[in-house]
Design a protein around this motif. Structure first.
Motif, PDB file in Angstrom:
ATOM      1  N   GLY A   1       0.716  -1.300  -0.049  1.00  0.00           N
ATOM      2  CA  GLY A   1      -0.027   0.051  -0.203  1.00  0.00           C
ATOM      3  C   GLY A   1       0.855   1.199  -0.038  1.00  0.00           C
ATOM      4  N   ILE A   2       0.431   2.342  -1.016  1.00  0.00           N
ATOM      5  CA  ILE A   2       0.947   3.499  -0.834  1.00  0.00           C
ATOM      6  C   ILE A   2       0.150   4.487  -0.478  1.00  0.00           C
ATOM      7  N   GLU A   3       0.763   5.112   0.427  1.00  0.00           N
ATOM      8  CA  GLU A   3      -0.045   6.283   1.232  1.00  0.00           C
ATOM      9  C   GLU A   3       0.709   7.428   0.896  1.00  0.00           C
ATOM     10  N   ARG A   4       0.149   8.383  -0.007  1.00  0.00           N
ATOM     11  CA  ARG A   4       0.725   9.623  -0.425  1.00  0.00           C
ATOM     12  C   ARG A   4       0.690  10.587   0.715  1.00  0.00           C
ATOM     13  N   GLN A   5       1.764  11.377   1.075  1.00  0.00           N
ATOM     14  CA  GLN A   5       1.611  12.486   2.243  1.00  0.00           C
ATOM     15  C   GLN A   5       1.525  13.617   1.428  1.00  0.00           C
ATOM     16  N   CYS A   6       1.434  13.673   0.082  1.00  0.00           N
ATOM     17  CA  CYS A   6       1.272  15.040  -0.419  1.00  0.00           C
ATOM     18  C   CYS A   6       1.040  14.739  -2.150  1.00  0.00           C
ATOM     19  N   ALA A   7       0.493  15.903  -2.793  1.00  0.00           N
ATOM     20  CA  ALA A   7       0.389  15.358  -4.382  1.00  0.00           C
ATOM     21  C   ALA A   7       1.663  15.583  -4.895  1.00  0.00           C
ATOM     22  N   ASN A   8       1.732  14.860  -6.041  1.00  0.00           N
ATOM     23  CA  ASN A   8       2.976  14.939  -6.967  1.00  0.00           C
ATOM     24  C   ASN A   8       3.597  16.057  -6.933  1.00  0.00           C
ATOM     25  N   GLU A   9       2.708  17.270  -7.405  1.00  0.00           N
ATOM     26  CA  GLU A   9       3.282  18.604  -7.696  1.00  0.00           C
ATOM     27  C   GLU A   9       3.955  19.187  -6.351  1.00  0.00           C
ATOM     28  N   ASP A  10       3.456  18.901  -5.175  1.00  0.00           N
ATOM     29  CA  ASP A  10       3.824  19.321  -3.910  1.00  0.00           C
ATOM     30  C   ASP A  10       5.042  18.635  -3.373  1.00  0.00           C
ATOM     31  N   ALA A  11       5.533  17.514  -3.956  1.00  0.00           N
ATOM     32  CA  ALA A  11       6.385  16.761  -3.241  1.00  0.00           C
ATOM     33  C   ALA A  11       7.866  17.344  -3.053  1.00  0.00           C
ATOM     34  N   PRO A  12       8.427  17.346  -1.745  1.00  0.00           N
ATOM     35  CA  PRO A  12       9.903  18.052  -1.749  1.00  0.00           C
ATOM     36  C   PRO A  12      10.704  17.463  -2.688  1.00  0.00           C
ATOM     37  N   SER A  13      11.795  18.463  -2.945  1.00  0.00           N
ATOM     38  CA  SER A  13      12.888  17.929  -3.602  1.00  0.00           C
ATOM     39  C   SER A  13      14.332  17.975  -2.752  1.00  0.00           C
ATOM     40  N   THR A  14      15.373  17.494  -3.216  1.00  0.00           N
ATOM     41  CA  THR A  14      16.738  17.554  -2.508  1.00  0.00           C
ATOM     42  C   THR A  14      16.785  18.895  -1.802  1.00  0.00           C
ATOM     43  N   THR A  15      16.453  19.994  -2.746  1.00  0.00           N
ATOM     44  CA  THR A  15      16.831  21.375  -2.299  1.00  0.00           C
ATOM     45  C   THR A  15      15.985  21.802  -1.405  1.00  0.00           C
ATOM     46  N   SER A  16      15.124  21.306  -0.833  1.00  0.00           N
ATOM     47  CA  SER A  16      13.907  21.425  -0.102  1.00  0.00           C
ATOM     48  C   SER A  16      14.630  21.406   1.531  1.00  0.00           C
ATOM     49  N   TYR A  17      15.567  20.606   1.462  1.00  0.00           N
ATOM     50  CA  TYR A  17      16.266  20.321   2.917  1.00  0.00           C
ATOM     51  C   TYR A  17      17.135  21.431   3.251  1.00  0.00           C
TER      52      TYR A  17
END
Length: 199
Positions: free
Chosen positions: A156-172
């Motif tokens: 089962g895959i539970e999405r924590q956010c929509a694809n367009e809102d997903a964080p990227s490496t540069t978010s950290y």
């Protein structure tokens, strides 16, 4: 040039083609994958008190590989909530999974919570020399679960956010860390997802 250490094995375990994660980690594109040779010099008593014996605060990535060292310093947080020393094995490699692997596998791989602290008392007079490999996804990679994985589909895959809102490496590292509810834990919120930093 691609980084492959451990990424292909992780793909096999979730029944993905071996290069699925490898293609997201390149040395010749924008990203922070690196190989480091570091020497930790012994510190004075005052320096240790100022840093509370922490030599390296929490850090993230997909996979970290380090050469096993005879001088102690690396600890992992065990399931019982206690910090435990990582035992030295001659010519061994220590492999840790990170937050980004957790995002990419929807939590199938848990992050290895670890820290580097002052060595045990009988080793205080030694410097530590280490070789480290940090695998980080390319900057343009969105940290989404690999939904095409048959294993992830079964569990089962539970999405924590929509694809367009997903964080990227540069978010950290771009948001302020705040004191968490747990002792010696700081937190940052990345696109609505709480990421913990253990000190």
């Amino acid at each position: 040039m691609r980084c492959i250490i451990g990424l292909d094995v992780c793909c096999n375990a979730v029944e993905l083609p071996e290069d699925t994660l490898v293609e997201k980690h390149n040395f010749d594109r924008t990203g922070e994958t690196s190989v480091r040779f570091m020497k930790y010099y012994r510190r004075s008593k005052d320096e240790e008190e100022q840093s509370k014996n922490v030599w390296l605060k929490g850090h993230t990535g997909t996979i970290t590989v380090l050469w096993s060292q005879p001088i102690g310093g690396l600890q992992i947080l065990a399931p019982d909530g206690r910090w435990k020393w990582v035992r030295h094995i001659d010519n061994g490699l220590v492999i840790n999974t990170g937050d980004m692997m957790t995002f990419l596998t929807n939590g199938y791989y848990k992050p290895t919570i670890h820290r580097v602290i002052q060595s045990p008392e009988d080793q205080h007079h030694y410097d530590r020399l280490g070789a480290y490999y940090f695998a980080m996804p390319d900057n343009d990679v969105r940290l989404l679960p690999c939904a095409e994985s048959p294993v992830l589909q079964r569990v089962g895959i539970e999405r924590q956010c929509a694809n367009e809102d997903a964080p990227s490496t540069t978010s950290y590292g771009r948001s302020d860390l705040k004191k968490g509810a747990e002792h010696n834990v700081e937190e940052e919120v990345i696109e609505g997802i709480v990421v913990k930093h253990y000190n």
